[in-house]
Motif scaffolding. Structure first.
Motif, PDB file in Angstrom:
ATOM      1  N   ALA A 112      24.848   1.971   2.743  1.00  0.00           N
ATOM      2  CA  ALA A 112      25.699   1.749   1.572  1.00  0.00           C
ATOM      3  C   ALA A 112      24.835   1.618   0.324  1.00  0.00           C
ATOM      4  O   ALA A 112      23.719   1.081   0.376  1.00  0.00           O
ATOM      5  CB  ALA A 112      26.540   0.492   1.774  1.00  0.00           C
ATOM      6  N   GLU A 113      25.352   2.089  -0.787  1.00  0.00           N
ATOM      7  CA  GLU A 113      24.552   2.139  -2.018  1.00  0.00           C
ATOM      8  C   GLU A 113      23.975   0.773  -2.379  1.00  0.00           C
ATOM      9  O   GLU A 113      22.805   0.656  -2.765  1.00  0.00           O
ATOM     10  CB  GLU A 113      25.414   2.670  -3.161  1.00  0.00           C
ATOM     11  N   GLY A 114      24.778  -0.275  -2.230  1.00  0.00           N
ATOM     12  CA  GLY A 114      24.303  -1.605  -2.580  1.00  0.00           C
ATOM     13  C   GLY A 114      23.252  -2.161  -1.636  1.00  0.00           C
ATOM     14  O   GLY A 114      22.567  -3.134  -1.968  1.00  0.00           O
ATOM     15  N   ASP A 115      23.108  -1.547  -0.455  1.00  0.00           N
ATOM     16  CA  ASP A 115      22.137  -2.015   0.543  1.00  0.00           C
ATOM     17  C   ASP A 115      20.863  -1.179   0.566  1.00  0.00           C
ATOM     18  O   ASP A 115      19.962  -1.468   1.360  1.00  0.00           O
ATOM     19  CB  ASP A 115      22.769  -1.995   1.946  1.00  0.00           C
ATOM     20  N   ARG A 116      20.793  -0.133  -0.259  1.00  0.00           N
ATOM     21  CA  ARG A 116      19.594   0.717  -0.257  1.00  0.00           C
ATOM     22  C   ARG A 116      18.462   0.008  -0.990  1.00  0.00           C
ATOM     23  O   ARG A 116      18.551  -0.292  -2.168  1.00  0.00           O
ATOM     24  CB  ARG A 116      19.889   2.063  -0.926  1.00  0.00           C
ATOM     25  N   LEU A 117      17.399  -0.236  -0.244  1.00  0.00           N
ATOM     26  CA  LEU A 117      16.244  -0.933  -0.804  1.00  0.00           C
ATOM     27  C   LEU A 117      15.026  -0.021  -0.763  1.00  0.00           C
ATOM     28  O   LEU A 117      14.655   0.485   0.297  1.00  0.00           O
ATOM     29  CB  LEU A 117      15.958  -2.210  -0.008  1.00  0.00           C
ATOM     30  N   SER A 118      14.426   0.183  -1.911  1.00  0.00           N
ATOM     31  CA  SER A 118      13.162   0.913  -2.013  1.00  0.00           C
ATOM     32  C   SER A 118      12.125  -0.069  -2.530  1.00  0.00           C
ATOM     33  O   SER A 118      12.338  -0.716  -3.563  1.00  0.00           O
ATOM     34  CB  SER A 118      13.308   2.098  -2.972  1.00  0.00           C
ATOM     35  N   GLU A 175       0.793  -1.221   0.000  1.00  0.00           N
ATOM     36  CA  GLU A 175       0.000   0.000   0.000  1.00  0.00           C
ATOM     37  C   GLU A 175       0.828   1.276   0.000  1.00  0.00           C
ATOM     38  O   GLU A 175       0.343   2.346  -0.353  1.00  0.00           O
ATOM     39  CB  GLU A 175      -0.930   0.010   1.227  1.00  0.00           C
ATOM     40  N   SER A 176       2.100   1.202   0.426  1.00  0.00           N
ATOM     41  CA  SER A 176       2.917   2.404   0.500  1.00  0.00           C
ATOM     42  C   SER A 176       4.368   2.073   0.190  1.00  0.00           C
ATOM     43  O   SER A 176       4.785   0.919   0.249  1.00  0.00           O
ATOM     44  CB  SER A 176       2.811   3.041   1.890  1.00  0.00           C
ATOM     45  N   GLU A 177       5.144   3.110  -0.131  1.00  0.00           N
ATOM     46  CA  GLU A 177       6.555   2.920  -0.432  1.00  0.00           C
ATOM     47  C   GLU A 177       7.356   2.959   0.860  1.00  0.00           C
ATOM     48  O   GLU A 177       7.070   3.759   1.754  1.00  0.00           O
ATOM     49  CB  GLU A 177       7.058   3.996  -1.389  1.00  0.00           C
ATOM     50  N   VAL A 178       8.344   2.086   0.963  1.00  0.00           N
ATOM     51  CA  VAL A 178       9.201   2.043   2.143  1.00  0.00           C
ATOM     52  C   VAL A 178      10.657   2.029   1.695  1.00  0.00           C
ATOM     53  O   VAL A 178      10.986   1.636   0.571  1.00  0.00           O
ATOM     54  CB  VAL A 178       8.896   0.806   3.023  1.00  0.00           C
ATOM     55  N   PHE A 179      11.519   2.450   2.620  1.00  0.00           N
ATOM     56  CA  PHE A 179      12.951   2.533   2.339  1.00  0.00           C
ATOM     57  C   PHE A 179      13.692   1.901   3.511  1.00  0.00           C
ATOM     58  O   PHE A 179      13.419   2.225   4.665  1.00  0.00           O
ATOM     59  CB  PHE A 179      13.373   3.997   2.187  1.00  0.00           C
ATOM     60  N   CYS A 180      14.633   1.006   3.212  1.00  0.00           N
ATOM     61  CA  CYS A 180      15.348   0.366   4.312  1.00  0.00           C
ATOM     62  C   CYS A 180      16.673  -0.197   3.846  1.00  0.00           C
ATOM     63  O   CYS A 180      16.941  -0.319   2.635  1.00  0.00           O
ATOM     64  CB  CYS A 180      14.498  -0.732   4.948  1.00  0.00           C
ATOM     65  N   ARG A 186      18.482  -4.049  15.161  1.00  0.00           N
ATOM     66  CA  ARG A 186      17.498  -3.779  14.096  1.00  0.00           C
ATOM     67  C   ARG A 186      17.309  -2.279  13.879  1.00  0.00           C
ATOM     68  O   ARG A 186      17.222  -1.817  12.744  1.00  0.00           O
ATOM     69  CB  ARG A 186      16.148  -4.410  14.466  1.00  0.00           C
ATOM     70  N   THR A 187      17.228  -1.533  14.960  1.00  0.00           N
ATOM     71  CA  THR A 187      16.888  -0.110  14.831  1.00  0.00           C
ATOM     72  C   THR A 187      18.084   0.751  14.450  1.00  0.00           C
ATOM     73  O   THR A 187      17.912   1.913  14.070  1.00  0.00           O
ATOM     74  CB  THR A 187      16.277   0.410  16.142  1.00  0.00           C
ATOM     75  N   ALA A 188      19.300   0.188  14.530  1.00  0.00           N
ATOM     76  CA  ALA A 188      20.479   0.964  14.125  1.00  0.00           C
ATOM     77  C   ALA A 188      20.542   1.126  12.611  1.00  0.00           C
ATOM     78  O   ALA A 188      21.176   2.066  12.105  1.00  0.00           O
ATOM     79  CB  ALA A 188      21.753   0.281  14.632  1.00  0.00           C
ATOM     80  N   LEU A 189      19.892   0.231  11.868  1.00  0.00           N
ATOM     81  CA  LEU A 189      19.887   0.300  10.417  1.00  0.00           C
ATOM     82  C   LEU A 189      18.703   1.132   9.937  1.00  0.00           C
ATOM     83  O   LEU A 189      17.641   1.133  10.560  1.00  0.00           O
ATOM     84  CB  LEU A 189      19.809  -1.108   9.825  1.00  0.00           C
ATOM     85  N   TYR A 190      18.873   1.811   8.820  1.00  0.00           N
ATOM     86  CA  TYR A 190      17.839   2.730   8.323  1.00  0.00           C
ATOM     87  C   TYR A 190      16.609   1.948   7.853  1.00  0.00           C
ATOM     88  O   TYR A 190      16.704   0.965   7.119  1.00  0.00           O
ATOM     89  CB  TYR A 190      18.381   3.564   7.163  1.00  0.00           C
ATOM     90  N   ALA A 191      15.446   2.440   8.261  1.00  0.00           N
ATOM     91  CA  ALA A 191      14.168   1.886   7.799  1.00  0.00           C
ATOM     92  C   ALA A 191      13.093   2.930   8.037  1.00  0.00           C
ATOM     93  O   ALA A 191      12.939   3.420   9.156  1.00  0.00           O
ATOM     94  CB  ALA A 191      13.832   0.594   8.544  1.00  0.00           C
ATOM     95  N   ALA A 192      12.358   3.281   6.995  1.00  0.00           N
ATOM     96  CA  ALA A 192      11.334   4.317   7.142  1.00  0.00           C
ATOM     97  C   ALA A 192      10.240   4.151   6.091  1.00  0.00           C
ATOM     98  O   ALA A 192      10.521   3.753   4.950  1.00  0.00           O
ATOM     99  CB  ALA A 192      11.963   5.712   7.013  1.00  0.00           C
ATOM    100  N   THR A 193       9.028   4.444   6.503  1.00  0.00           N
ATOM    101  CA  THR A 193       7.926   4.539   5.556  1.00  0.00           C
ATOM    102  C   THR A 193       8.044   5.870   4.819  1.00  0.00           C
ATOM    103  O   THR A 193       8.794   6.755   5.226  1.00  0.00           O
ATOM    104  CB  THR A 193       6.581   4.456   6.283  1.00  0.00           C
ATOM    105  N   GLU A 194       7.270   6.034   3.739  1.00  0.00           N
ATOM    106  CA  GLU A 194       7.438   7.224   2.911  1.00  0.00           C
ATOM    107  C   GLU A 194       7.140   8.520   3.664  1.00  0.00           C
ATOM    108  O   GLU A 194       7.776   9.551   3.406  1.00  0.00           O
ATOM    109  CB  GLU A 194       6.577   7.134   1.648  1.00  0.00           C
TER     110      GLU A 194
END
Length: 438
Positions: free
Chosen positions: A270-276, A218-223, A249-257
């Motif tokens: 890191a660029e290779g770990d950016r997931l959208s 339902e929404s875009e997420v980034f982690c 878990r919380t030390a790594l980036y994760a956010a809803t849009e």
């Protein structure tokens, strides 16, 4: 269960107003029936899945130390006035008057009710920590209910509420639920990513959503991709000291849009770990301090004998919503692909010619042996053509299909199909039974 005696009203085509895959497949597979906008009847197949999800949630709550209660669906408006939320909650609250002109509401959540229960009985810090949970139907009068059970008005929810003497203890309770949620979703075959969230009308300053990645989310997420790859903590963790697990878990980036910070995402990941990706919310947890205990005077005597307001948290899982999320995360062009743990049946035995005595005898013997081994079996003993039987089996998504026909029996083999992979093998019946009961 014989399909000829079961109630499984499947559809070849989904209704035109079903916009997303899970809604379409739940209607086509005979899991639900819409009775009004955002309100559904749960049909036998859907109810079986719902109960399995509910039981996994219950087991993980119990393992984390929570205690189950059952609170009413109708709540007194006066409790909400006491907390200050009655007028603030908005039009999503369904307000009701009874015959005595008392103001009631159909509960969208239960912070007020559980706080009232707590303050009536708990008087000392020695009874803390305490976590009470409830699996109950809720109602939110959505302006535009849509997407089937993903955004309905009536829904089954597990809501837990923690009570602690101070903030430090409350954050430990929060961590217990954080870890319990990761274990819960993993048992259902889901990879859920915790993401820092806006507390919204619940309140407080600490909140996480648990998001399942799905192409139709339902929404875009980034982690950080590493979050998706992390295994669940499991039940053998030290439940009294979970800070390191949560920090990992919380030390790594994760956010809803709506919480996303693009610059921070690039800086911290890191660029290779950016997931959208797209995501579906399946759980939400909150620490809100004394938001409810202060106005509702929920106090306990502390170690020094003085009364102190307890610190609280609340923790929700959308039990009925999870069916939609699981289907969104697991389906193909033929239908649903259920994870083993929540599938309505373990095996569907398909009789290719129910009029053939030898074929029917082999099927019934297989069903009896599978059930004796503790397997839940749906036996397709109908007169439907083989193509229709295969289509139904794929649509409803049962993990294993055991097909028995006259020609195969004459050759000494049956067909075994794994729904998730589509792999088919022809093997002797004894070997198929051994695989299914291993």
């Amino acid at each position: 269960m014989r399909l000829s005696r079961y109630f499984l009203p499947t559809l070849k085509e989904a209704p035109s107003d079903a916009q997303i895959v899970s809604h379409q497949l739940m209607l086509r597979a005979g899991l639900i029936r819409q009775e009004a906008a955002g309100i559904y009847a749960w049909l036998p197949l859907g109810l079986r899945v719902l109960r399995k999800i509910e039981q996994i949630v219950r087991e993980e709550m119990n393992r984390a130390g929570a205690i189950e209660i059952l609170m009413p669906t109708l709540q007194l408006a006066d409790l909400w006035r006491e907390s200050g939320r009655y007028d603030d909650y908005g039009d999503e609250m369904l307000r009701i008057k009874d015959r005595h002109d008392r103001d009631l509401l159909f509960g969208p959540t239960a912070e007020e009710v559980v706080t009232e229960i707590f303050r009536a009985y708990v008087k000392s810090y020695k009874a803390l920590p305490l976590n009470l949970y409830n699996i109950q139907w809720k109602f939110r009068d959505e302006r535009r209910p849509r997407f089937g059970v993903m955004r309905g008005r009536e829904f089954l929810m597990k809501d837990a509420y923690s009570f602690d003497i101070d903030e430090a203890a409350a954050r430990k309770s929060y961590n217990r639920m954080f870890v319990a949620y990761l274990n819960t979703f993993a048992r259902m075959g889901l990879k859920a990513v915790p993401m820092k969230a806006d507390p919204g009308p619940i309140g407080g300053d600490l909140s996480h959503e648990f998001i399942v990645l799905a192409d139709t989310g339902e929404s875009e997420v980034f982690c950080d991709r590493k979050l998706v790859e992390m295994p669940a903590p499991g039940g053998d963790v030290d439940w009294d000291d979970l800070q390191a697990v949560v920090d990992g878990r919380t030390a790594l980036y994760a956010a809803t849009e709506d919480m996303h910070d693009a610059a921070r995402f690039e800086r911290e990941t890191a660029e290779g770990d950016r997931l959208s990706a797209r995501g579906i919310e399946v759980g939400h947890i909150f620490y809100f301090g004394t938001k409810y205990s202060a106005p509702m005077k929920a106090k306990v005597a502390g170690p020094d004998g003085k009364d102190v307001e307890i610190h609280g948290g609340s923790y929700g899982v959308g039990v009925s919503r999870l069916l939609g999320a699981i289907i969104e995360a697991g389906h193909d062009e033929s239908g649903i692909i259920w994870p083993d743990a929540v599938a309505p049946f373990d095996v569907v035995v398909i009789n290719l010619r129910s009029s053939d005595a030898a074929c029917s005898a082999a099927c019934e013997d297989a069903v009896a042996k599978l059930e004796a081994a503790g397997k839940e079996v749906l036996y397709d003993d109908t007169d439907e053509r083989p193509g229709g039987k295969f289509a139904t089996a794929d649509l409803i998504g049962i993990p294993w299909q055991l097909t028995i026909g006259p020609k195969g029996l004459a050759d000494g083999v049956v067909e075994l199909k794994r729904r998730a992979t589509g792999e088919k093998i022809s093997v002797p019946l004894d070997e198929a039974m051994a695989r299914l009961t291993a």
